[in-house]
Design a protein around this motif. Sequence first.
Motif, PDB file in Angstrom:
ATOM      1  N   ILE A  65      20.534  33.314  41.529  1.00 12.05           N
ATOM      2  CA  ILE A  65      21.954  32.941  41.682  1.00 12.05           C
ATOM      3  C   ILE A  65      22.798  34.209  41.874  1.00 12.05           C
ATOM      4  O   ILE A  65      23.674  34.264  42.745  1.00 12.05           O
ATOM      5  N   LYS A  66      22.481  35.226  41.092  1.00 12.21           N
ATOM      6  CA  LYS A  66      23.205  36.505  41.204  1.00 12.21           C
ATOM      7  C   LYS A  66      23.031  37.084  42.612  1.00 12.21           C
ATOM      8  O   LYS A  66      23.998  37.540  43.238  1.00 12.21           O
ATOM      9  N   ASP A  67      21.776  37.040  43.088  1.00 17.02           N
ATOM     10  CA  ASP A  67      21.480  37.562  44.432  1.00 17.02           C
ATOM     11  C   ASP A  67      22.311  36.826  45.480  1.00 17.02           C
ATOM     12  O   ASP A  67      22.911  37.447  46.361  1.00 17.02           O
ATOM     13  N   ILE A  68      22.333  35.479  45.359  1.00 18.75           N
ATOM     14  CA  ILE A  68      23.075  34.670  46.342  1.00 18.75           C
ATOM     15  C   ILE A  68      24.552  35.079  46.335  1.00 18.75           C
ATOM     16  O   ILE A  68      25.167  35.266  47.398  1.00 18.75           O
ATOM     17  N   ASN A  69      25.105  35.256  45.134  1.00 20.48           N
ATOM     18  CA  ASN A  69      26.513  35.666  45.025  1.00 20.48           C
ATOM     19  C   ASN A  69      26.755  37.010  45.709  1.00 20.48           C
ATOM     20  O   ASN A  69      27.742  37.180  46.426  1.00 20.48           O
ATOM     21  N   THR A  70      25.810  37.929  45.454  1.00 20.66           N
ATOM     22  CA  THR A  70      25.944  39.264  46.071  1.00 20.66           C
ATOM     23  C   THR A  70      25.913  39.157  47.598  1.00 20.66           C
ATOM     24  O   THR A  70      26.731  39.755  48.292  1.00 20.66           O
ATOM     25  N   ARG A  98      24.783  40.650  59.658  1.00 20.68           N
ATOM     26  CA  ARG A  98      25.281  39.359  59.181  1.00 20.68           C
ATOM     27  C   ARG A  98      24.175  38.299  59.261  1.00 20.68           C
ATOM     28  O   ARG A  98      23.941  37.548  58.331  1.00 20.68           O
ATOM     29  N   SER A  99      23.476  38.297  60.395  1.00 26.72           N
ATOM     30  CA  SER A  99      22.429  37.284  60.559  1.00 26.72           C
ATOM     31  C   SER A  99      21.294  37.523  59.548  1.00 26.72           C
ATOM     32  O   SER A  99      20.713  36.579  59.005  1.00 26.72           O
ATOM     33  N   LYS A 100      21.035  38.800  59.261  1.00 30.95           N
ATOM     34  CA  LYS A 100      20.004  39.139  58.269  1.00 30.95           C
ATOM     35  C   LYS A 100      20.429  38.599  56.880  1.00 30.95           C
ATOM     36  O   LYS A 100      19.638  37.975  56.165  1.00 30.95           O
ATOM     37  N   THR A 101      21.689  38.822  56.538  1.00 25.10           N
ATOM     38  CA  THR A 101      22.201  38.367  55.238  1.00 25.10           C
ATOM     39  C   THR A 101      22.193  36.840  55.151  1.00 25.10           C
ATOM     40  O   THR A 101      21.860  36.271  54.112  1.00 25.10           O
ATOM     41  N   MET A 104      18.836  35.791  54.382  1.00 24.46           N
ATOM     42  CA  MET A 104      18.522  36.066  52.968  1.00 24.46           C
ATOM     43  C   MET A 104      19.120  34.991  52.069  1.00 24.46           C
ATOM     44  O   MET A 104      18.496  34.573  51.087  1.00 24.46           O
ATOM     45  N   ILE A 105      20.335  34.543  52.435  1.00 27.61           N
ATOM     46  CA  ILE A 105      20.965  33.480  51.629  1.00 27.61           C
ATOM     47  C   ILE A 105      20.155  32.185  51.724  1.00 27.61           C
ATOM     48  O   ILE A 105      19.884  31.534  50.717  1.00 27.61           O
ATOM     49  N   ASN A 107      16.980  31.878  52.412  1.00 30.62           N
ATOM     50  CA  ASN A 107      15.725  32.056  51.662  1.00 30.62           C
ATOM     51  C   ASN A 107      15.961  31.956  50.157  1.00 30.62           C
ATOM     52  O   ASN A 107      15.197  31.310  49.445  1.00 30.62           O
ATOM     53  N   ALA A 108      17.031  32.608  49.680  1.00 34.70           N
ATOM     54  CA  ALA A 108      17.316  32.600  48.241  1.00 34.70           C
ATOM     55  C   ALA A 108      17.650  31.187  47.767  1.00 34.70           C
ATOM     56  O   ALA A 108      17.233  30.774  46.678  1.00 34.70           O
ATOM     57  N   LYS A 109      18.382  30.446  48.605  1.00 35.05           N
ATOM     58  CA  LYS A 109      18.712  29.065  48.207  1.00 35.05           C
ATOM     59  C   LYS A 109      17.470  28.178  48.171  1.00 35.05           C
ATOM     60  O   LYS A 109      17.332  27.322  47.300  1.00 35.05           O
ATOM     61  N   ASN A 110      16.576  28.402  49.102  1.00 31.50           N
ATOM     62  CA  ASN A 110      15.297  27.654  49.091  1.00 31.50           C
ATOM     63  C   ASN A 110      14.506  27.981  47.832  1.00 31.50           C
ATOM     64  O   ASN A 110      13.928  27.103  47.195  1.00 31.50           O
ATOM     65  N   ARG A 111      14.509  29.258  47.529  1.00 28.65           N
ATOM     66  CA  ARG A 111      13.779  29.718  46.355  1.00 28.65           C
ATOM     67  C   ARG A 111      14.383  29.104  45.082  1.00 28.65           C
ATOM     68  O   ARG A 111      13.664  28.648  44.199  1.00 28.65           O
ATOM     69  N   LEU A 112      15.726  29.059  45.050  1.00 33.57           N
ATOM     70  CA  LEU A 112      16.423  28.488  43.903  1.00 33.57           C
ATOM     71  C   LEU A 112      16.043  27.008  43.722  1.00 33.57           C
ATOM     72  O   LEU A 112      15.775  26.549  42.615  1.00 33.57           O
ATOM     73  N   LYS A 113      15.995  26.297  44.849  1.00 35.42           N
ATOM     74  CA  LYS A 113      15.646  24.874  44.811  1.00 35.42           C
ATOM     75  C   LYS A 113      14.233  24.703  44.238  1.00 35.42           C
ATOM     76  O   LYS A 113      13.971  23.861  43.375  1.00 35.42           O
TER      77      LYS A 113
END
Length: 236
Positions: A65-70, A98-101, A104-105, A107-113
Amino acid sequence: MDRVQLNKLLLLQEREEKLFRLLREKTKILEEIRSFSDKLNNIDNEISAIYQQKNDISKDIEKTIKDINTYEKSLKNMESAIKGIKSKEHYKNILRERSKTENMIINAKNRLKHLRLKLEQLENSEELKYLKIDQAKIKDEITILEEDLYSIETSIKNAQKDIIDYENSLDKELVSLYKDIKKRVVPVFIPLDKRACSYCGNVLPIDSYNKIIQNDINIFMCPVCQRIIYKSSDMI
Ligand SMILES: [Zn+2]
């Protein structure tokens, strides 16, 4: 040793056998407690491992969650930076960034799920449910056994006191005679079983047997196992 003395010592032996049974029972209870405690220990470890796993996943969720916020914050910064860019090269770079970030978002959201699903599965796991049921059952068993242990220890103390009191009521020489024989053989007195010594099975010669039955001899020692044989009717 006459029949009255024999009878007194038989009663002493009976008391000692009762104490012996109680001590054996206590050993059995202690073994059961040990075995249940081992089982409980294993279950506690398994439950702790599941909790540890849950804890790790929760920490992972927090970090994600912290990563996603960052990432989202830096995405916002990029959006506002884009407006002021003059250089084409710089613009291309920031779009790439921007597209890289954004990736990453995603991927991080998938991981969170995935992590949340895993946590939910652990919380509702059948394994944990059954482990907790077993844990409670074993704790109950141990409580019952500990109550049994307490009561048997009381009985043991009573039986020990009973033996001492009874010994004190007997003639000292008779008791020490009994204790001397006990150094060689335990139990000292063995009932006759039909015509045989019920300890070793030795069949007595007919004349010895007749003498015992007719009370012609006070005590008779089994020639094989050296125990004193009595007939059941000697017990008053
Ligand atoms: Zn015998």
